[in-house]
Design a protein around this motif. Sequence first.
Motif, short mmCIF file in Angstrom:
data_model
loop_
_atom_site.label_atom_id
_atom_site.label_comp_id
_atom_site.label_asym_id
_atom_site.label_seq_id
_atom_site.Cartn_x
_atom_site.Cartn_y
_atom_site.Cartn_z
N UNK A 250 25.79 12.06 46.16
CA UNK A 250 27.18 12.66 44.18
C UNK A 250 26.92 13.57 43.58
N UNK A 251 27.35 14.94 43.42
CA UNK A 251 26.43 16.01 43.12
C UNK A 251 28.15 15.58 41.77
N UNK B 115 21.81 22.96 31.33
CA UNK B 115 22.53 21.24 31.74
C UNK B 115 21.44 21.35 32.61
N UNK B 116 20.35 20.35 32.79
CA UNK B 116 19.98 20.04 34.47
C UNK B 116 20.46 18.76 34.74
N UNK B 117 20.92 18.68 36.14
CA UNK B 117 21.67 17.23 36.42
C UNK B 117 20.60 18.06 37.98
N UNK B 118 19.69 15.90 37.91
CA UNK B 118 19.48 15.98 38.97
C UNK B 118 19.93 15.22 40.35
N UNK C 148 27.21 27.75 28.81
CA UNK C 148 26.42 27.09 30.03
C UNK C 148 26.00 27.43 31.32
N UNK C 149 25.42 26.50 31.38
CA UNK C 149 24.21 27.26 32.81
C UNK C 149 23.90 25.68 33.71
N UNK C 150 24.61 25.36 34.55
CA UNK C 150 24.21 24.34 34.95
C UNK C 150 23.99 24.20 36.14
N UNK C 151 22.09 23.96 35.99
CA UNK C 151 21.05 23.77 37.73
C UNK C 151 21.30 21.90 38.20
N UNK C 152 21.41 22.62 39.32
CA UNK C 152 21.75 21.12 40.44
C UNK C 152 20.60 21.57 41.21
N UNK C 153 19.59 19.86 41.33
CA UNK C 153 18.48 20.57 42.50
C UNK C 153 17.47 18.50 42.03
N UNK C 154 16.83 18.74 43.31
CA UNK C 154 16.64 17.13 43.33
C UNK C 154 15.57 16.69 42.36
N UNK C 155 15.61 16.13 41.73
CA UNK C 155 15.03 15.17 40.52
C UNK C 155 12.90 15.66 40.91
N UNK C 156 12.42 15.88 41.96
CA UNK C 156 11.20 16.49 42.65
C UNK C 156 11.18 17.52 41.74
N UNK C 157 12.10 18.39 41.62
CA UNK C 157 11.53 19.40 41.24
C UNK C 157 11.66 19.56 39.92
#
Length: 278
Positions: free
Chosen positions: A151-152, A142-145, A113-122
């Motif tokens: 809080x991330x 998993x996309x984590x905006x 599982x790859x979790x990608x955390x970045x800004x919603x606009x990205x």
Amino acid sequence: MGGDTPRVPVTGVAVTALGVAVIRARETRRADRLYTDPLAEDFVDAAKPGFDTDRWTRLLALADQFYPGRTVGVRLVDDRVRAAAHAGIRQFVLLGAGLDTRAFRMDLPPDTTVYEIDLPELFAFKEPVLARARATPTCARRVIPADLRDDWPNPLLNNDFRTDVPTCWIDEGTLGPLTRDWNRRVVTTLTDLSAPGSRFGAARVTVDPDSAPYREMRQLVAADVTPAAVTADFDVENWLRDLGWDTTFHSWNDLTAPLGRDVAQPDPRIGTFAAIRR
């Protein structure tokens, strides 16, 4: 999220992700490429119409300046990901994922599982481009905006992230641009989320924030994105050791010599460190 029309990020730190996509697309076109990222060209093509001619030209010129070292850096992180997967790690978290496509291009095992955390606009730009390209990851993604300044951890945990299995944390320049306290907080938080055997790696660099490339980058993105140099009070490597990680330093020149690119550095302090949670 996303919809049918990509919303091109033309200001802010998300623009730096476009610059890295330009670099990855250029590398992919080379006969002697260090890696292949066929989706990078899709991002570049989708972004170009959102820029006026002057700003797009400036973005391309800036990418050219950073290209030699940055493209080699992508390969070094790829190698780190492969080593973690080979060691049996099946949970990866990309801090400030940008337009990363490792879940698609690296043939990671399907139980990963790859979790990608970045800004919603990205992600408002990234996800429609991936949908248009009919891109399919080789593993769970998993996309984590979320903004890493806020809080991330909770959004990560709410997407089935497991704190009881080892994690490989990936940072490609996210740590550094903001305050010392923020960076320290990120390192402490990911430590709290990491099971024994987890891995983390980051660059040890020396930079001149007033050099022409960094001045141009700040002007282009209208944000402070200069990576922090190692100083007595800003040293992620020492922070990790204090928090229970074992770290090993590898010089840039030792890591890059086998790759056949002219990117040698005169400063032996430049390189990357790898950390494993005890």
